[in-house]
Design a protein around this motif. Sequence first.
Motif, mmCIF file in Angstrom:
data_model
loop_
_atom_site.group_PDB
_atom_site.id
_atom_site.type_symbol
_atom_site.label_atom_id
_atom_site.label_comp_id
_atom_site.label_asym_id
_atom_site.label_seq_id
_atom_site.Cartn_x
_atom_site.Cartn_y
_atom_site.Cartn_z
ATOM 1 N N GLN A 114 99.243 48.081 132.232
ATOM 2 C CA GLN A 114 100.268 48.819 132.930
ATOM 3 C C GLN A 114 100.693 49.926 132.030
ATOM 4 N N ILE A 115 100.812 51.314 132.581
ATOM 5 C CA ILE A 115 101.617 52.249 131.790
ATOM 6 C C ILE A 115 103.094 51.840 132.272
ATOM 7 N N GLY A 116 103.989 51.521 131.430
ATOM 8 C CA GLY A 116 105.249 51.118 131.793
ATOM 9 C C GLY A 116 106.146 52.395 132.124
ATOM 10 N N LEU A 167 95.123 57.498 125.718
ATOM 11 C CA LEU A 167 96.097 56.294 125.574
ATOM 12 C C LEU A 167 97.224 57.381 124.777
ATOM 13 N N ARG A 168 96.757 58.079 123.797
ATOM 14 C CA ARG A 168 97.782 58.693 123.177
ATOM 15 C C ARG A 168 98.544 59.815 123.947
ATOM 16 N N THR A 169 97.904 60.426 124.974
ATOM 17 C CA THR A 169 98.536 61.477 125.653
ATOM 18 C C THR A 169 99.445 60.771 126.543
ATOM 19 N N CYS A 170 99.021 59.373 127.082
ATOM 20 C CA CYS A 170 99.988 58.887 127.985
ATOM 21 C C CYS A 170 101.236 58.300 127.349
ATOM 22 N N LEU A 183 103.097 50.463 126.923
ATOM 23 C CA LEU A 183 101.774 50.802 127.625
ATOM 24 C C LEU A 183 100.953 49.709 127.155
ATOM 25 N N ARG A 184 100.359 48.976 128.151
ATOM 26 C CA ARG A 184 99.332 47.790 127.982
ATOM 27 C C ARG A 184 98.258 48.088 128.212
ATOM 28 N N PHE A 185 97.344 47.879 127.368
ATOM 29 C CA PHE A 185 95.842 48.131 127.850
ATOM 30 C C PHE A 185 94.887 47.168 127.245
ATOM 31 N N THR A 186 94.256 46.412 128.024
ATOM 32 C CA THR A 186 93.250 45.492 128.006
ATOM 33 C C THR A 186 92.091 45.733 129.055
ATOM 34 N N ALA A 187 90.925 46.235 128.540
ATOM 35 C CA ALA A 187 90.008 46.980 129.660
ATOM 36 C C ALA A 187 88.777 46.565 129.090
ATOM 37 N N PHE A 198 88.245 46.741 125.275
ATOM 38 C CA PHE A 198 89.504 47.181 124.380
ATOM 39 C C PHE A 198 90.804 46.069 124.521
ATOM 40 N N ARG A 199 91.581 45.984 123.417
ATOM 41 C CA ARG A 199 92.727 45.320 123.493
ATOM 42 C C ARG A 199 93.694 45.949 122.673
ATOM 43 N N TRP A 200 94.554 46.543 123.402
ATOM 44 C CA TRP A 200 95.617 47.311 122.688
ATOM 45 C C TRP A 200 96.962 47.410 123.325
ATOM 46 N N ALA A 201 98.020 47.477 122.935
ATOM 47 C CA ALA A 201 99.323 47.790 123.488
ATOM 48 C C ALA A 201 100.294 48.447 122.565
ATOM 49 N N SER A 202 101.190 49.313 123.031
ATOM 50 C CA SER A 202 102.099 50.056 122.204
ATOM 51 C C SER A 202 103.036 49.005 121.482
ATOM 52 N N ASP A 203 103.315 47.855 122.183
ATOM 53 C CA ASP A 203 104.289 46.972 121.606
ATOM 54 C C ASP A 203 103.664 45.752 120.862
#
Length: 261
Positions: A114-116, A167-170, A183-187, A198-203
């Motif tokens: 999700q986008i927090g 993702l950078r822009t979000c 912002l958590r993104f597994t897609a 892709f497996r990435w998250a801002s935290d």
Amino acid sequence: MCRFLAYSGDPIFLDTLLIAPEASLVSQSHSAREAKTVVNGDGCGVGWYGARSEPGLYRGILPAWSDANLASLCHQVEAGLFLAHVRSATSGEVTMANCHPFSSGRHLFMHNGQIGGYEAVRRSVEALVPDDLYGLRRGNSDSEAMFLAALGHGLSHDPAGAIAAMLRTCLRIQHANGITQPLRFTAILADGQTLHAFRWASDDRPPSLYWRQLDSGIAIASEPFGDPGDHWHPVAAGTHMTVAGGAARCEEFAVLETQPA
């Protein structure tokens, strides 16, 4: 959090992976083991590639465990590349338009994360979708908005670059609005030939992702399924994985631009 599965390899019937195994994706729709939400009953969907360039797509709002049409389709359809998803809604109502996978042309896309603080920045994120693609917007989830925004960043030509730019822009939008939620993104993204995971998250705490070499091909999943002794490889955070031609490759996925020393 949602659960999903993708497969690339020799053609197999969809129920071989989605229904038959122990702890299958359909089982995970009511008893997930590695998700914050055990039940993922807010709809389901499957997309597959057949004889035509554009994929077939089935989505519905019934829970996967009670969707007889999904079970019948999976029993009859055979494909060498397919994606499937069971949803636990974090953004957007329980409607067919918000069920994954999403499609555009030859592309299929599904997302877990999700986008927090999305409701506070929804209008700004939707503004990232180019005018010529906005007509494809059917739901109101952050996942669909991210997919269409990435298409506008050149997803067809540079999948990893387009996803990273989106993702950078979000992230910039979140920061500009004082949102500290991650912002958590597994897609998973597919184009009929190649799977991109892709497996990435801002935290640095993205939703789980695994892959496994099968006799017939390669499976990628939110959590392992099959026999207890089957060997699954965890995908590390900050990874872009590609699957094509029977081979899997993992490389670093960097979203934030590094600053020169």
